[in-house]
Structures are given as C-alpha cells and as structure tokens.
Write an enzyme that holds these catalytic residues in place. Structure first.
Site, PDB file in Angstrom:
ATOM      1  CG  ASP A 156      13.656  33.203  24.983  1.00  0.00           C
ATOM      2  OD1 ASP A 156      13.453  32.738  25.989  1.00  0.00           O
ATOM      3  OD2 ASP A 156      14.945  32.990  24.098  1.00  0.00           O
TER       4      ASP A 156
ATOM      5  CD  GLU B 138      11.802  30.822  28.995  1.00  0.00           C
ATOM      6  OE1 GLU B 138      12.970  31.025  29.291  1.00  0.00           O
ATOM      7  OE2 GLU B 138      11.562  30.366  27.772  1.00  0.00           O
TER       8      GLU B 138
ATOM      9  CG  ASP C 171      18.043  33.197  21.781  1.00  0.00           C
ATOM     10  OD1 ASP C 171      18.065  33.288  23.042  1.00  0.00           O
ATOM     11  OD2 ASP C 171      18.681  33.004  21.013  1.00  0.00           O
TER      12      ASP C 171
END
Length: 207
Positions: free
Chosen positions: A7, A68, A141
C-alpha cells in the site's frame, strides 16, 4: 503462492505478506510499515523506502508483488508521493524478476468485503477474519497491504486464464476456424463435400 502486498505511501508504506491459494484458507506471513521522516529530502525518503522494500523481499521471497494502483485525487502533492513510493516498490520487484500486479482500491475492497465502496474499518475487519488474526493490523496501511495480497491471490487464476486466452487470440497466423480433429485440409482442395466427390469418382463411363 506467496504475495507481498504494498500500500504505497511516502510517509507510511504498508507491506504485508500472505501465502495460500484461491479457495483455501490463507496465512499471514508478515505485516508492517516502511516509514520515512517527513522532514527528510525527497531523494532520501525514496532511498529509505527502497531499502525497506529490499529487506522485505530478502526476508520473505514472494512469488508476486501486488501494488495498489494510484489514482488522481484532489491533493496532487499526496498523489505524487504515493506514485513515487509505488514506483520504488515496482522497481525493486522488477529488478529481481518478480511479477508485479496493480489492483485498484475498489477491486481490493470488492474482493475482500464484497463491496467496492467498503470503508477502511470493514476492510480491516475482513482481513482479520480471513487471516484468522486476533485483531486488525495497525495502522490501516498495514491492513490495506494484506488486503492487496489477498485480492491478488484470489484474482490471479482468473487473470491468468484471461491473459492466456488473449495471447492465443493474438497468435500470428492462427486460423479462426479450426478443422475437426483428424481432418487436414490440402491447399487448393475443392470445397465440394467429400461424399459428392466420391460418387463422381466411382461413377464409370456409360455403356
């Protein structure tokens, strides 16, 4: 399959490693956050992220890396930092020959919770349940990184089949209509049905 989920973020870069296959219980191998000081120079922060990523790759040797996909937001400065951290993660994986996949936030949410509009708390709760953890990973996160890894494990088989189908379709010279098994076509041969050709061949001269 062992997947490292990332992330991306310039201040906090969530990382999580999940192992397993689609349709079976998954196992969390590790989870954490790579942090950089906000008062450091940009170059130094990116180097810190690279070193952190390299440590995770060295320690866990993932088969795939799932990152991501970055989308434009109102805060351009935040988006730039996220994109830079994402690029570092992809670079580290590519340098080792590890396949990298990008998943959108809505894809990850839908895969983990069933809804592409799920809140972060819902994602954390489902990650906790799916990986049989005692509590949701902190900060968010870290939970998002695990969700990325889970998403990739579940989506990889379908994506591989799609890629194979596309590759087969694009093969140069491939015929769109394949003859039946055991039947070969001779270039220039008549398209007259075989039965008709045979009847004419066997018909002798009229007495």
């Amino acid at each position: 399959m062992r997947v490292l989920g990332v992330d991306p973020g310039l201040t906090r870069c969530g990382v999580g490693v999940v192992e397993g296959v689609a349709g079976r219980p998954l196992t969390m191998i590790g989870v954490g956050v790579v942090r950089t000081p906000t008062d450091a120079e940009l170059g130094d922060r990116l180097v810190a992220i690279e070193r952190g990523m390299e440590q995770w790759l060295d320690e866990h040797s993932p088969d795939h890396v799932a990152v991501e996909r970055v989308f434009a937001q109102h805060n351009v400065r935040t988006v730039m930092g996220t994109a830079q951290a994402s690029a570092v993660a992809m670079l580290c994986a590519a340098r080792r020959g590890i396949p990298v996949a990008l998943h959108t936030p809505s894809e990850v949410k839908a895969a983990v919770t069933g809804s592409g509009r799920a809140e972060k708390a819902q994602v954390g709760a489902m990650v906790t349940r799916l990986l049989r953890l005692d509590a949701p990973p902190k900060p968010a996160d870290a939970a998002d990184a695990l969700a990325l890894a889970i998403c990739h494990i579940w989506r990889a088989p379908a994506q591989n089949r799609l890629q194979q189908a596309v590759a087969a379709h694009r093969t140069p010279g491939a015929s769109r209509t394949q003859p039946a098994p055991g039947i070969s076509r001779t270039p220039g041969a008549s398209r007259t049905p075989a039965a008709s050709r045979t009847s004419r061949t066997l018909k002798g001269p009229t007495a």
